[in-house]
Design a protein around this motif. Structure first.
Motif, PDB file in Angstrom:
ATOM      1  N   ASP A   2       0.841  -1.197   0.000  1.00 11.53           N
ATOM      2  CA  ASP A   2       0.000   0.000   0.000  1.00 11.53           C
ATOM      3  C   ASP A   2       0.880   1.253   0.000  1.00 11.53           C
ATOM      4  N   SER A   3       0.245   2.402  -0.124  1.00 12.45           N
ATOM      5  CA  SER A   3       1.016   3.634  -0.272  1.00 12.45           C
ATOM      6  C   SER A   3       1.851   3.949   0.967  1.00 12.45           C
ATOM      7  N   LYS A   4       1.371   3.609   2.158  1.00 17.74           N
ATOM      8  CA  LYS A   4       2.166   3.874   3.362  1.00 17.74           C
ATOM      9  C   LYS A   4       3.403   2.982   3.396  1.00 17.74           C
ATOM     10  N   GLN A   5       3.252   1.751   2.950  1.00 21.95           N
ATOM     11  CA  GLN A   5       4.398   0.853   2.921  1.00 21.95           C
ATOM     12  C   GLN A   5       5.461   1.346   1.949  1.00 21.95           C
ATOM     13  N   ASN A   6       5.046   2.089   0.934  1.00 21.16           N
ATOM     14  CA  ASN A   6       6.014   2.667  -0.003  1.00 21.16           C
ATOM     15  C   ASN A   6       6.987   3.598   0.706  1.00 21.16           C
ATOM     16  N   LEU A   7       6.535   4.265   1.764  1.00 24.89           N
ATOM     17  CA  LEU A   7       7.437   5.129   2.510  1.00 24.89           C
ATOM     18  C   LEU A   7       8.598   4.325   3.092  1.00 24.89           C
ATOM     19  N   TYR A   8       8.295   3.151   3.610  1.00 25.27           N
ATOM     20  CA  TYR A   8       9.328   2.330   4.238  1.00 25.27           C
ATOM     21  C   TYR A   8      10.186   1.624   3.193  1.00 25.27           C
ATOM     22  N   TYR A   9       9.612   1.407   2.037  1.00 24.75           N
ATOM     23  CA  TYR A   9      10.369   0.921   0.898  1.00 24.75           C
ATOM     24  C   TYR A   9      11.402   1.994   0.529  1.00 24.75           C
ATOM     25  N   ALA A  10      10.965   3.252   0.479  1.00 24.71           N
ATOM     26  CA  ALA A  10      11.878   4.364   0.180  1.00 24.71           C
ATOM     27  C   ALA A  10      12.967   4.458   1.242  1.00 24.71           C
ATOM     28  N   ILE A  45       4.604   0.247  13.167  1.00 23.94           N
ATOM     29  CA  ILE A  45       4.705   0.440  11.724  1.00 23.94           C
ATOM     30  C   ILE A  45       5.471  -0.736  11.136  1.00 23.94           C
ATOM     31  N   ASP A  46       5.009  -1.219   9.990  1.00 26.48           N
ATOM     32  CA  ASP A  46       5.655  -2.351   9.344  1.00 26.48           C
ATOM     33  C   ASP A  46       6.922  -1.888   8.641  1.00 26.48           C
ATOM     34  N   PHE A  47       8.085  -2.074   9.289  1.00 25.90           N
ATOM     35  CA  PHE A  47       9.321  -1.638   8.685  1.00 25.90           C
ATOM     36  C   PHE A  47      10.098  -2.804   8.079  1.00 25.90           C
ATOM     37  N   LEU A  75       8.914   7.294  -2.433  1.00 29.73           N
ATOM     38  CA  LEU A  75       8.498   8.387  -1.555  1.00 29.73           C
ATOM     39  C   LEU A  75       7.286   9.105  -2.145  1.00 29.73           C
ATOM     40  N   GLU A  76       7.306   9.312  -3.441  1.00 31.50           N
ATOM     41  CA  GLU A  76       6.179   9.958  -4.123  1.00 31.50           C
ATOM     42  C   GLU A  76       4.907   9.114  -3.983  1.00 31.50           C
ATOM     43  N   ARG A  77       5.020   7.797  -4.136  1.00 28.40           N
ATOM     44  CA  ARG A  77       3.838   6.928  -4.026  1.00 28.40           C
ATOM     45  C   ARG A  77       3.270   6.903  -2.610  1.00 28.40           C
ATOM     46  N   GLY A  78       4.113   7.137  -1.627  1.00 36.03           N
ATOM     47  CA  GLY A  78       3.646   7.105  -0.245  1.00 36.03           C
ATOM     48  C   GLY A  78       3.372   8.463   0.363  1.00 36.03           C
TER      49      GLY A  78
END
Length: 129
Positions: A2-10, A45-47, A75-78
């Motif tokens: 999901d978009s929040k998980q994209n933040l942690y991907y970044a 938070i799922d890190f 970062l943009e996706r999240g």
């Protein structure tokens, strides 16, 4: 993802690039990165995405330009879940990773500062979830 998980991907991508600034990423460095993330990021938070992307990048060994663009894209996706608190957590992680794995050159140090500034300058979502 999901978009929040994209933040942690970044965050995983940025962290990998910072750790790799010294040229190599050793097993001890990966373990230290996991420790830093666990200490800095809220445990609810799922890190795990940080660890997963770190492993993928270590295996595939992409170039810096690719890694940098992937991080910005994630970062943009999240961005709709990005808050000042999360930005501060990410900056703290990157600073601690840089301190744990110091860059060997001024150029590497400057790249780390660019990452931190990009996160700092990234527009934060102003709506409430």
């Amino acid at each position: 993802m999901d978009s929040k998980q994209n933040l942690y991907y970044a965050l995983g991508i940025f962290s990998y690039a910072v750790a790799k600034a010294d040229g190599t990423v050793q097993l001890e460095e990966k373990e230290e990165l996991q420790k830093i993330v666990a200490e800095e990021i809220d445990h609810d938070i799922d890190f795990q995405y940080v660890d997963i992307i770190f492993q993928i990048l270590q295996k595939d060994k992409p170039g810096f330009k690719d890694v940098h663009q992937w991080a910005l894209d994630a970062l943009e996706r999240g961005k709709y879940h990005l808050t000042e608190d999360i930005k501060n957590q990410f900056i703290n992680v990157l600073k601690r990773v840089a301190a744990a794995f110091p860059p060997k050159s001024d150029e590497e140090h400057e790249l780390i500062n660019i990452f931190i500034q990009e996160i700092r300058d990234f527009r934060v979502n102003m709506t409430i979830d």
